[in-house]
Design a protein around this motif. Sequence first.
Motif, PDB file in Angstrom:
ATOM      1  N   GLN A 108       2.299  -6.280  -2.576  1.00  0.00           N
ATOM      2  CA  GLN A 108       1.302  -5.355  -2.038  1.00  0.00           C
ATOM      3  C   GLN A 108       0.950  -5.652  -0.580  1.00  0.00           C
ATOM      4  O   GLN A 108      -0.151  -5.346  -0.116  1.00  0.00           O
ATOM      5  CB  GLN A 108       0.029  -5.390  -2.895  1.00  0.00           C
ATOM      6  CG  GLN A 108       0.225  -4.930  -4.326  1.00  0.00           C
ATOM      7  CD  GLN A 108       0.713  -3.489  -4.414  1.00  0.00           C
ATOM      8  OE1 GLN A 108       0.187  -2.613  -3.742  1.00  0.00           O
ATOM      9  NE2 GLN A 108       1.719  -3.245  -5.231  1.00  0.00           N
TER      10      GLN A 108
ATOM     11  N   LEU B 187       5.615   3.782   1.335  1.00  0.00           N
ATOM     12  CA  LEU B 187       7.015   3.630   1.720  1.00  0.00           C
ATOM     13  C   LEU B 187       7.175   3.577   3.229  1.00  0.00           C
ATOM     14  O   LEU B 187       6.507   4.318   3.962  1.00  0.00           O
ATOM     15  CB  LEU B 187       7.856   4.795   1.187  1.00  0.00           C
ATOM     16  CG  LEU B 187       8.256   4.789  -0.289  1.00  0.00           C
ATOM     17  CD1 LEU B 187       8.873   6.123  -0.661  1.00  0.00           C
ATOM     18  CD2 LEU B 187       9.234   3.660  -0.580  1.00  0.00           C
TER      19      LEU B 187
ATOM     20  N   THR C 282       6.115   3.216  -6.603  1.00  0.00           N
ATOM     21  CA  THR C 282       5.438   2.599  -5.457  1.00  0.00           C
ATOM     22  C   THR C 282       4.379   3.551  -4.925  1.00  0.00           C
ATOM     23  O   THR C 282       4.385   4.754  -5.240  1.00  0.00           O
ATOM     24  CB  THR C 282       6.448   2.254  -4.355  1.00  0.00           C
ATOM     25  OG1 THR C 282       5.810   1.488  -3.358  1.00  0.00           O
ATOM     26  CG2 THR C 282       7.059   3.504  -3.737  1.00  0.00           C
ATOM     27  N   ASN C 283       3.475   3.024  -4.107  1.00  0.00           N
ATOM     28  CA  ASN C 283       2.409   3.836  -3.519  1.00  0.00           C
ATOM     29  C   ASN C 283       2.561   4.013  -2.019  1.00  0.00           C
ATOM     30  O   ASN C 283       1.851   4.819  -1.418  1.00  0.00           O
ATOM     31  CB  ASN C 283       1.041   3.203  -3.819  1.00  0.00           C
ATOM     32  CG  ASN C 283       0.710   3.232  -5.294  1.00  0.00           C
ATOM     33  OD1 ASN C 283       0.932   4.228  -5.974  1.00  0.00           O
ATOM     34  ND2 ASN C 283       0.184   2.121  -5.805  1.00  0.00           N
TER      35      ASN C 283
ATOM     36  N   ASP D 254       9.726  -0.807   0.513  1.00  0.00           N
ATOM     37  CA  ASP D 254       8.337  -0.926   0.060  1.00  0.00           C
ATOM     38  C   ASP D 254       7.992  -2.386  -0.231  1.00  0.00           C
ATOM     39  O   ASP D 254       8.851  -3.263  -0.205  1.00  0.00           O
ATOM     40  CB  ASP D 254       8.076  -0.050  -1.169  1.00  0.00           C
ATOM     41  CG  ASP D 254       8.738  -0.583  -2.437  1.00  0.00           C
ATOM     42  OD1 ASP D 254       9.335  -1.678  -2.408  1.00  0.00           O
ATOM     43  OD2 ASP D 254       8.669   0.094  -3.477  1.00  0.00           O
ATOM     44  N   ASN D 255       6.718  -2.611  -0.484  1.00  0.00           N
ATOM     45  CA  ASN D 255       6.208  -3.924  -0.906  1.00  0.00           C
ATOM     46  C   ASN D 255       5.441  -3.743  -2.209  1.00  0.00           C
ATOM     47  O   ASN D 255       4.253  -4.057  -2.310  1.00  0.00           O
ATOM     48  CB  ASN D 255       5.303  -4.526   0.179  1.00  0.00           C
ATOM     49  CG  ASN D 255       6.068  -4.985   1.389  1.00  0.00           C
ATOM     50  OD1 ASN D 255       7.180  -5.496   1.276  1.00  0.00           O
ATOM     51  ND2 ASN D 255       5.504  -4.809   2.576  1.00  0.00           N
ATOM     52  N   SER D 256       6.126  -3.229  -3.200  1.00  0.00           N
ATOM     53  CA  SER D 256       5.457  -2.859  -4.450  1.00  0.00           C
ATOM     54  C   SER D 256       4.996  -4.051  -5.268  1.00  0.00           C
ATOM     55  O   SER D 256       4.156  -3.912  -6.148  1.00  0.00           O
ATOM     56  CB  SER D 256       6.394  -1.992  -5.306  1.00  0.00           C
ATOM     57  OG  SER D 256       7.569  -2.712  -5.615  1.00  0.00           O
TER      58      SER D 256
ATOM     59  N   ASN E 258       9.905  -6.012  -0.064  1.00  0.00           N
ATOM     60  CA  ASN E 258      10.212  -6.348  -1.459  1.00  0.00           C
ATOM     61  C   ASN E 258      11.473  -5.645  -1.947  1.00  0.00           C
ATOM     62  O   ASN E 258      12.317  -6.246  -2.612  1.00  0.00           O
ATOM     63  CB  ASN E 258       9.047  -5.960  -2.372  1.00  0.00           C
ATOM     64  CG  ASN E 258       7.816  -6.815  -2.169  1.00  0.00           C
ATOM     65  OD1 ASN E 258       6.788  -6.588  -2.769  1.00  0.00           O
ATOM     66  ND2 ASN E 258       7.886  -7.819  -1.287  1.00  0.00           N
ATOM     67  N   ARG E 259      11.590  -4.352  -1.607  1.00  0.00           N
ATOM     68  CA  ARG E 259      12.736  -3.567  -2.077  1.00  0.00           C
ATOM     69  C   ARG E 259      13.205  -2.634  -0.963  1.00  0.00           C
ATOM     70  O   ARG E 259      12.435  -2.292  -0.059  1.00  0.00           O
ATOM     71  CB  ARG E 259      12.372  -2.734  -3.315  1.00  0.00           C
ATOM     72  CG  ARG E 259      11.855  -3.522  -4.487  1.00  0.00           C
ATOM     73  CD  ARG E 259      11.642  -2.624  -5.707  1.00  0.00           C
ATOM     74  NE  ARG E 259      10.681  -1.561  -5.435  1.00  0.00           N
ATOM     75  CZ  ARG E 259      10.405  -0.553  -6.274  1.00  0.00           C
ATOM     76  NH1 ARG E 259      11.041  -0.487  -7.448  1.00  0.00           N
ATOM     77  NH2 ARG E 259       9.524   0.368  -5.958  1.00  0.00           N
TER      78      ARG E 259
ATOM     79  N   PHE F 252       7.610   9.047  -5.183  1.00  0.00           N
ATOM     80  CA  PHE F 252       6.850   7.803  -5.370  1.00  0.00           C
ATOM     81  C   PHE F 252       6.848   7.373  -6.832  1.00  0.00           C
ATOM     82  O   PHE F 252       6.939   6.186  -7.143  1.00  0.00           O
ATOM     83  CB  PHE F 252       5.420   7.988  -4.873  1.00  0.00           C
ATOM     84  CG  PHE F 252       5.289   8.051  -3.380  1.00  0.00           C
ATOM     85  CD1 PHE F 252       5.237   6.887  -2.626  1.00  0.00           C
ATOM     86  CD2 PHE F 252       5.252   9.264  -2.716  1.00  0.00           C
ATOM     87  CE1 PHE F 252       5.126   6.932  -1.249  1.00  0.00           C
ATOM     88  CE2 PHE F 252       5.138   9.331  -1.342  1.00  0.00           C
ATOM     89  CZ  PHE F 252       5.080   8.161  -0.602  1.00  0.00           C
TER      90      PHE F 252
END
Length: 611
Positions: free
Chosen positions: A321, A298, A295-296, A316-318, A186-187, A290
């Motif tokens: 998910q 990485l 995000t949760n 990440d895929n915040s 995602n980012r 974080f």
Amino acid sequence: MSNFEKETKKASATNVCISSMGPFLDQLPIGIFKTDKEGNLVYTNGYLAKLISEQLVGKSKEASSLEPYIKQTVRGCLASGKSFYVESRPFENSKGERIFLNLRIAALKQDDPKEKNIDAGQRPEVIGVLEDMSEMTRLENNLKKKISELSIICEVGNALRSTLNLEEILQVILIGVTAGQGLGFNRAFLLLLNEGENVLEGKIAMGPSNPEEAKRIWEDLSSRKQSLEEILNWHKDTLGKKDILVNHTVKKLRIPHSDQKNFLIQSIQEKKACIVKKDESDSEANKCIFEILGTNSLAVAPLVSKNKVMGILLADNSFNQKPIHEEDIELMEILAHHASTAIESSELYQKLTEQVNKLEEANRRIAENSQRLLKAERLSLLGEITSQVAHELRNPITIIGGFARSLKKKKDDKDPDHEYVKIIAEETERVEKVLNNVLNFPKLEEDSLAKVNLSQIVDQTLEMMEGEINSDKITVMKYHPADLPRAMVNPDQIRYALLNIFRNAIWAMPQGGILSVTTKEKNNLAKIEIKDTGFGIPKEHLSTIFDAFYTTKPDSCGLGLTISSEIIKNHGGSIVAESEKGKGATFSVVLPLERENPESAIKPSSFGGGK
């Protein structure tokens, strides 16, 4: 006719009971079955019986479970009288494992080959084979995945090798990590090592700001149907124009390289990519990273090339998910290695460019110094010649001046020759001063300076040239402020400098024109601006008009502007010429109006050689 159909025909012809082969068929790693004329299963070997008992769930519209799927396909075969082959139909067992099955079925031939019209009561029986293609399908999928990964690495690698611009390199890295045709995160965030401060600091990031924006971007990219290479090329024109929020966010990160407890520093030291989760962080500093990124979890990959630390890559895929898997980390680590090499190459290229620029600057200075040296040699020679000529002229001029002054004293004021003798005496005195100035040219003595109004100096110089200016052709226009402060200069030298400039302006207007002279004051500097409407100076000659012996006049030795320039410089001033061919010329003379330390502004002349 296929081998399978030949075998089933042979079995029908020999009327062999398939069930008599049961022990052998039960050992085969494929499913074998036989149906009656209604399509009901009348025989299944052990392998197929096991598959049916597992209650496989179909994962396609054509099949809800295994047994109904077989019956449905058999009925299709009975209705058409044709063999069927269905490839890789997906099912799922009770453990959630995917199973892919190939189904082959064929109708057993009738004993009477002449029978063509078979009614519902005369349908043939069907025999079928079910092959488990799960392992083959998994191998094919893995192969496709590896090919896709190699394609990603190849396309990103080609894009990285196509540029040495650091900003473009960083952009390519982030696109490779976030594009759906790439790693699909995602980012992505890039932190680079600031060697001066020994700190990892956020440099650039890419990704949406919120779920709504993420959805819009994904839909847009999906509609474009671009390859990764096309996306990489498309984004080259968007450097610094997008993803403002994440770029602002990543720049909040500044991590000392000496912080051994930080998971980013640990990843760099171990040179190993990893997955880090917020709930597994053991320090507030780590949790803070974080929280800043929002995000949760990485993905972390160090940027290290030949033991040199470049920075670190995060992803990440915040928003969706999606879990981060080890295989994602492996591919990200490969991209990070390519990125590290590209960043190092960019830095080396930048250093090389700086060295080349320094060498070019050094060569330029050498060329300038060579020109200055040549000019100094010319001026030195000129000084020596001028000194000798001045010495030769001064004695006879002094004698003439002495006789003229003696005659002047003897002549009565009413004598008609008195005025002529007076002019001779004054002009010889002026020539004596000029010769003395030439002999003492390298020195601008403090006692020769006087506070004068430069506007008056201009007027006096123009009055001296009344005989040279044809008033019928040339119009002289003067613009002087009433309150121009006085300047500390040598009046005779400044008059001589202006005289040369005025003469050049008059010579440039053989058909007549306008000579305008403006004096003004700004920032404690006096400016004398001399404009003519003559034929102008070609641009290529502007840089050489003050050089000694340079001239375009047929009867000139090319020293007038050189001497004028040296006089102005010795007074702490400057002279600049501006012109276009056919549009006249403008000479700007700038002189300081006041000096706190007069001696500091008196510079030795490079004219040289005077005695």
